[in-house]
Design a protein around this motif. Structure first.
Motif, short mmCIF file in Angstrom:
data_model
loop_
_atom_site.label_atom_id
_atom_site.label_comp_id
_atom_site.label_asym_id
_atom_site.label_seq_id
_atom_site.Cartn_x
_atom_site.Cartn_y
_atom_site.Cartn_z
N ARG A 61 -4.34 -16.14 1.15
CA ARG A 61 -4.21 -15.22 0.00
C ARG A 61 -3.13 -14.18 0.28
NH1 ARG A 61 -7.47 -13.03 -4.35
NH2 ARG A 61 -5.86 -12.02 -5.60
N ARG A 62 -2.23 -13.96 -0.66
CA ARG A 62 -1.14 -12.99 -0.53
C ARG A 62 -1.25 -12.01 -1.69
NH1 ARG A 62 3.55 -14.43 2.50
NH2 ARG A 62 4.86 -13.63 0.82
N LYS A 63 -1.82 -10.86 -1.43
CA LYS A 63 -1.92 -9.80 -2.44
C LYS A 63 -0.58 -9.09 -2.51
CE LYS A 63 -5.31 -8.37 -3.98
NZ LYS A 63 -5.84 -8.52 -5.30
N VAL A 64 -0.23 -8.57 -3.68
CA VAL A 64 1.08 -7.93 -3.87
C VAL A 64 0.93 -6.61 -4.59
CG1 VAL A 64 3.34 -8.14 -4.97
CG2 VAL A 64 2.27 -10.16 -3.97
N TRP A 65 1.55 -5.59 -4.03
CA TRP A 65 1.78 -4.33 -4.73
C TRP A 65 3.28 -4.26 -4.98
CZ3 TRP A 65 -1.28 -0.33 -1.32
CH2 TRP A 65 -2.64 -0.44 -1.59
N VAL A 96 3.67 -7.30 0.31
CA VAL A 96 2.74 -8.43 0.39
C VAL A 96 1.75 -8.17 1.52
CG1 VAL A 96 2.54 -10.93 0.62
CG2 VAL A 96 4.60 -9.94 -0.43
N TRP A 97 0.46 -8.27 1.20
CA TRP A 97 -0.56 -7.93 2.17
C TRP A 97 -1.79 -8.81 2.00
CZ3 TRP A 97 -5.21 -5.74 0.40
CH2 TRP A 97 -5.22 -5.36 -0.95
N ASP A 108 3.52 1.42 4.24
CA ASP A 108 2.86 2.15 5.34
C ASP A 108 1.34 2.16 5.17
OD1 ASP A 108 5.32 2.64 6.50
OD2 ASP A 108 5.37 4.77 5.96
N PHE A 109 0.88 2.31 3.93
CA PHE A 109 -0.55 2.37 3.64
C PHE A 109 -1.25 1.09 4.11
CE2 PHE A 109 -4.24 1.72 0.89
CZ PHE A 109 -4.90 2.93 1.04
N VAL A 110 -0.70 -0.07 3.76
CA VAL A 110 -1.34 -1.33 4.18
C VAL A 110 -1.04 -1.66 5.64
CG1 VAL A 110 -1.58 -2.28 1.86
CG2 VAL A 110 0.49 -2.74 3.14
N ALA A 111 0.12 -1.26 6.13
CA ALA A 111 0.46 -1.52 7.54
C ALA A 111 -0.46 -0.76 8.47
CB ALA A 111 1.92 -1.14 7.81
N LEU A 112 -0.79 0.47 8.12
CA LEU A 112 -1.68 1.29 8.93
C LEU A 112 -3.03 0.60 9.13
CD1 LEU A 112 -2.12 4.05 10.33
CD2 LEU A 112 -2.98 4.89 8.15
#
Length: 80
Positions: free
Chosen positions: A42-46, A31-32, A58-62
């Protein structure tokens, strides 16, 4: 990795991993939110299988976008 997220899952399937070319069942929800593009609520989800949970998170956290990683079953109507 901007094209890391696959298109919608094939019809008749639920919870397929969002990693490019992966069709494995998703067990995790990354959730990002990108504050430059989305409202704060807004809560986007992969969705992620076990193999891609860390790389997608890691991709979104970075980028500072990661909110949380939860089991797919924990998603609510506010996620998406």
């Amino acid at each position: 990795m901007s094209d890391a997220v696959a298109a919608a899952p094939p019809s008749g399937t639920d919870h397929v991993c969002s990693a490019k070319a992966c069709r494995a069942p998703a067990r995790h929800a990354v959730v990002w939110n990108n504050p430059k593009l989305h409202k704060p609520e807004r809560r986007k989800v992969w969705l992620a299988c076990d193999d891609h949970e860390k790389s997608l998170a890691d991709f979104v956290a970075l980028r500072g976008f990661l909110i949380e990683v939860v089991p797919v079953e924990a998603l609510t109507d506010a996620d998406g």
